[in-house]
Design a protein around this motif. Structure first.
Motif, PDB file in Angstrom:
ATOM      1  N   VAL A   1       1.096  19.891  -7.182  1.00  0.00           N
ATOM      2  CA  VAL A   1      -0.197  20.473  -7.520  1.00  0.00           C
ATOM      3  C   VAL A   1      -1.329  19.522  -7.164  1.00  0.00           C
ATOM      4  O   VAL A   1      -1.251  18.318  -7.421  1.00  0.00           O
ATOM      5  N   GLN A   2      -2.389  20.087  -6.575  1.00  0.00           N
ATOM      6  CA  GLN A   2      -3.539  19.257  -6.213  1.00  0.00           C
ATOM      7  C   GLN A   2      -4.831  20.049  -6.378  1.00  0.00           C
ATOM      8  O   GLN A   2      -4.910  21.225  -6.024  1.00  0.00           O
ATOM      9  N   LEU A   3      -5.842  19.375  -6.896  1.00  0.00           N
ATOM     10  CA  LEU A   3      -7.172  19.955  -7.059  1.00  0.00           C
ATOM     11  C   LEU A   3      -7.947  19.771  -5.765  1.00  0.00           C
ATOM     12  O   LEU A   3      -8.062  18.648  -5.263  1.00  0.00           O
ATOM     13  N   VAL A   4      -8.446  20.855  -5.200  1.00  0.00           N
ATOM     14  CA  VAL A   4      -9.207  20.752  -3.950  1.00  0.00           C
ATOM     15  C   VAL A   4     -10.470  19.925  -4.203  1.00  0.00           C
ATOM     16  O   VAL A   4     -11.259  20.218  -5.090  1.00  0.00           O
ATOM     17  N   GLY A   5     -10.626  18.866  -3.415  1.00  0.00           N
ATOM     18  CA  GLY A   5     -11.772  17.980  -3.598  1.00  0.00           C
ATOM     19  C   GLY A   5     -11.592  17.007  -4.741  1.00  0.00           C
ATOM     20  O   GLY A   5     -12.536  16.301  -5.103  1.00  0.00           O
ATOM     21  N   GLY A   6     -10.386  16.928  -5.281  1.00  0.00           N
ATOM     22  CA  GLY A   6     -10.168  16.073  -6.438  1.00  0.00           C
ATOM     23  C   GLY A   6     -10.060  14.597  -6.099  1.00  0.00           C
ATOM     24  O   GLY A   6     -10.350  13.742  -6.936  1.00  0.00           O
ATOM     25  N   SER A   7      -9.655  14.274  -4.869  1.00  0.00           N
ATOM     26  CA  SER A   7      -9.469  12.872  -4.510  1.00  0.00           C
ATOM     27  C   SER A   7     -10.232  12.470  -3.263  1.00  0.00           C
ATOM     28  O   SER A   7      -9.979  11.421  -2.680  1.00  0.00           O
ATOM     29  N   GLY A   8     -11.149  13.318  -2.845  1.00  0.00           N
ATOM     30  CA  GLY A   8     -11.923  13.012  -1.639  1.00  0.00           C
ATOM     31  C   GLY A   8     -12.665  14.243  -1.161  1.00  0.00           C
ATOM     32  O   GLY A   8     -12.722  15.255  -1.866  1.00  0.00           O
ATOM     33  N   PRO A   9     -13.248  14.190   0.013  1.00  0.00           N
ATOM     34  CA  PRO A   9     -13.987  15.346   0.547  1.00  0.00           C
ATOM     35  C   PRO A   9     -13.094  16.579   0.598  1.00  0.00           C
ATOM     36  O   PRO A   9     -11.960  16.523   1.072  1.00  0.00           O
ATOM     37  N   GLU A  10     -13.609  17.687   0.107  1.00  0.00           N
ATOM     38  CA  GLU A  10     -12.788  18.895   0.019  1.00  0.00           C
ATOM     39  C   GLU A  10     -12.371  19.428   1.381  1.00  0.00           C
ATOM     40  O   GLU A  10     -11.334  20.087   1.516  1.00  0.00           O
ATOM     41  N   ASP A  11     -13.138  19.133   2.446  1.00  0.00           N
ATOM     42  CA  ASP A  11     -12.776  19.667   3.756  1.00  0.00           C
ATOM     43  C   ASP A  11     -11.456  19.076   4.249  1.00  0.00           C
ATOM     44  O   ASP A  11     -10.726  19.714   5.024  1.00  0.00           O
ATOM     45  N   LEU A  12     -11.099  17.871   3.781  1.00  0.00           N
ATOM     46  CA  LEU A  12      -9.811  17.296   4.149  1.00  0.00           C
ATOM     47  C   LEU A  12      -8.668  18.088   3.525  1.00  0.00           C
ATOM     48  O   LEU A  12      -7.610  18.283   4.143  1.00  0.00           O
ATOM     49  N   ASP A  13      -8.865  18.546   2.295  1.00  0.00           N
ATOM     50  CA  ASP A  13      -7.849  19.377   1.638  1.00  0.00           C
ATOM     51  C   ASP A  13      -7.728  20.731   2.316  1.00  0.00           C
ATOM     52  O   ASP A  13      -6.625  21.253   2.488  1.00  0.00           O
ATOM     53  N   LEU A  14      -8.853  21.300   2.705  1.00  0.00           N
ATOM     54  CA  LEU A  14      -8.814  22.614   3.356  1.00  0.00           C
ATOM     55  C   LEU A  14      -7.991  22.554   4.646  1.00  0.00           C
ATOM     56  O   LEU A  14      -7.289  23.506   4.985  1.00  0.00           O
ATOM     57  N   GLY A  15      -8.066  21.442   5.344  1.00  0.00           N
ATOM     58  CA  GLY A  15      -7.312  21.294   6.579  1.00  0.00           C
ATOM     59  C   GLY A  15      -5.829  21.063   6.348  1.00  0.00           C
ATOM     60  O   GLY A  15      -5.036  21.121   7.296  1.00  0.00           O
ATOM     61  N   ALA A  16      -5.462  20.813   5.080  1.00  0.00           N
ATOM     62  CA  ALA A  16      -4.053  20.558   4.755  1.00  0.00           C
ATOM     63  C   ALA A  16      -3.322  21.805   4.265  1.00  0.00           C
ATOM     64  O   ALA A  16      -2.115  21.758   4.049  1.00  0.00           O
ATOM     65  N   PHE A  17      -4.030  22.917   4.117  1.00  0.00           N
ATOM     66  CA  PHE A  17      -3.371  24.154   3.687  1.00  0.00           C
ATOM     67  C   PHE A  17      -2.339  24.565   4.732  1.00  0.00           C
ATOM     68  O   PHE A  17      -2.597  24.509   5.938  1.00  0.00           O
ATOM     69  N   ARG A  18      -1.164  25.015   4.253  1.00  0.00           N
ATOM     70  CA  ARG A  18      -0.113  25.446   5.160  1.00  0.00           C
ATOM     71  C   ARG A  18       0.557  26.718   4.649  1.00  0.00           C
ATOM     72  O   ARG A  18       0.513  27.019   3.458  1.00  0.00           O
ATOM     73  N   ARG A  19       1.191  27.427   5.549  1.00  0.00           N
ATOM     74  CA  ARG A  19       2.005  28.576   5.152  1.00  0.00           C
ATOM     75  C   ARG A  19       3.081  28.091   4.176  1.00  0.00           C
ATOM     76  O   ARG A  19       3.695  27.043   4.389  1.00  0.00           O
ATOM     77  N   GLY A  20       3.305  28.837   3.129  1.00  0.00           N
ATOM     78  CA  GLY A  20       4.247  28.415   2.091  1.00  0.00           C
ATOM     79  C   GLY A  20       3.552  27.795   0.895  1.00  0.00           C
ATOM     80  O   GLY A  20       4.161  27.643  -0.165  1.00  0.00           O
ATOM     81  N   ASP A  21       2.256  27.432   1.061  1.00  0.00           N
ATOM     82  CA  ASP A  21       1.461  26.936  -0.060  1.00  0.00           C
ATOM     83  C   ASP A  21       0.856  28.115  -0.823  1.00  0.00           C
ATOM     84  O   ASP A  21       0.768  29.232  -0.294  1.00  0.00           O
ATOM     85  N   ALA A  22       0.425  27.858  -2.038  1.00  0.00           N
ATOM     86  CA  ALA A  22      -0.368  28.822  -2.799  1.00  0.00           C
ATOM     87  C   ALA A  22      -1.714  28.180  -3.091  1.00  0.00           C
ATOM     88  O   ALA A  22      -1.769  27.008  -3.493  1.00  0.00           O
ATOM     89  N   VAL A  23      -2.791  28.916  -2.855  1.00  0.00           N
ATOM     90  CA  VAL A  23      -4.141  28.417  -3.107  1.00  0.00           C
ATOM     91  C   VAL A  23      -4.800  29.322  -4.136  1.00  0.00           C
ATOM     92  O   VAL A  23      -4.971  30.518  -3.900  1.00  0.00           O
ATOM     93  N   VAL A  24      -5.146  28.740  -5.273  1.00  0.00           N
ATOM     94  CA  VAL A  24      -5.811  29.486  -6.344  1.00  0.00           C
ATOM     95  C   VAL A  24      -7.301  29.172  -6.273  1.00  0.00           C
ATOM     96  O   VAL A  24      -7.702  28.002  -6.379  1.00  0.00           O
ATOM     97  N   VAL A  25      -8.127  30.194  -6.075  1.00  0.00           N
ATOM     98  CA  VAL A  25      -9.579  30.012  -5.986  1.00  0.00           C
ATOM     99  C   VAL A  25     -10.235  30.770  -7.140  1.00  0.00           C
ATOM    100  O   VAL A  25      -9.924  31.932  -7.389  1.00  0.00           O
ATOM    101  N   ILE A  26     -11.131  30.107  -7.844  1.00  0.00           N
ATOM    102  CA  ILE A  26     -11.759  30.675  -9.036  1.00  0.00           C
ATOM    103  C   ILE A  26     -13.258  30.823  -8.789  1.00  0.00           C
ATOM    104  O   ILE A  26     -13.908  29.889  -8.298  1.00  0.00           O
TER     105      ILE A  26
END
Length: 291
Positions: free
Chosen positions: A166-191
């Motif tokens: 589990v990881q919080l988008v933008g929790g440990s650095g610029p959020e755009d780096l996390d967005l580029g790490a999304f992959r098929r097989g992941d789940a992304v919860v957006v609120i």
């Protein structure tokens, strides 16, 4: 100037139609027009009791106005109460209430609206989303501005038994780096809820384009951060009185999603939770309670 005329509000439509309605429907229509807030937060049966009318009269009223039924009319009334983007919070503020203890009256109405909103959250939808979270290789959670607290709560609860996934988008650095790490097989919860943050919409689009499973916790079907979502978990944000929309439903969904995901994890999830508890105890993270 837009070339499209503004759509009339459902209240204006109702008031315009009153003279042409049958007497009994006219009485129900006047009640709805005078109690439009209650019409968006209370059940049809409760409204009928207060109005001294047959619940079916509310359905007939909605159909007389061109809606498929009471639920569609109530949705239109709720939508009409949403703030404009120019003043999403101050636009909700009302003048001081009349009568003794107006603050108590406001709090009481807010509690009632929050409770009513919780009953309209779909347990089946949350359970379905929990299966997707359970099956995911990695779980990303995106919530920004006022929704950050909901995202952090869900992140914390899931990490108690799935700390590596589990990881919080933008929790440990610029959020755009996390967005580029999304992959098929992941789940992304957006609120998110209106007015929607740009970051939530960008996160949802990145999830959709990556092939990850998008789970949206949103206040309406047409929310821009819910577009393309495999799972849409709806909560009511605008129906509660007060200057700020309500996060109560979003918090309830987040906690229920974590609880259902834990249950699906079975013995393995329980074992990881016990390991987490042992580590917390060893590091004395909680104050010992006295007998």
């Amino acid at each position: 100037m837009s070339g499209h005329p503004a759509k009339p509000s459902p209240l204006n439509e109702l008031c315009s139609a009153l003279p042409s309605l049958p007497l009994r429907l006219r009485e129900v229509g006047r009640f709805v027009a005078a109690n439009d807030y209650d019409a968006t937060t209370r059940s049809m049966r409760d409204l009928a009791t207060v109005a001294g009318a047959d619940p079916a009269a509310f359905t007939r009223l909605a159909k007389a106005l061109g809606y498929s039924g009471w639920d569609e009319l109530r949705s239109a009334l709720t939508e009409a109460r949403r703030p404009t983007e120019a003043s999403p919070f101050s636009g909700r503020a009302r003048g001081r209430r009349q009568g003794p203890n107006p603050e108590i009256s406001l709090v009481s109405d807010k509690f009632e609206a929050e409770a009513a909103g919780l009953t309209r959250i779909s347990p089946a939808a949350v359970a379905g989303a929990a299966k997707a979270v359970h099956a995911a290789r990695r779980i990303w959670i995106a919530g920004f501005r006022s929704c950050r607290s909901v995202a952090e709560l869900l992140n914390y609860q899931l990490r108690l038994f799935r700390p590596d996934a589990v990881q919080l988008v933008g929790g440990s650095g610029p959020e755009d780096l996390d967005l580029g790490a999304f992959r098929r097989g992941d789940a992304v919860v957006v609120i998110g809820f209106a007015p929607y943050s740009t970051a939530s919409v960008v996160s949802a689009r990145a999830a959709h384009h990556s092939g990850a499973t998008l789970i949206a916790i949103a206040d309406r079907v047409a929310a821009p951060m819910a577009e393309g979502a495999e799972h849409l978990l709806l909560f009511e944000a605008a129906s509660s009185p007060g200057f700020f929309p309500s996060l109560t439903g979003a918090i309830a969904i987040a906690q229920s999603l974590a609880a259902a995901t834990f249950t699906l994890g079975g013995p393995a999830a329980k074992r990881r939770l016990e390991e987490t508890e042992a580590r917390l105890a060893a590091s004395s993270q909680y104050v010992a309670e006295r007998d």
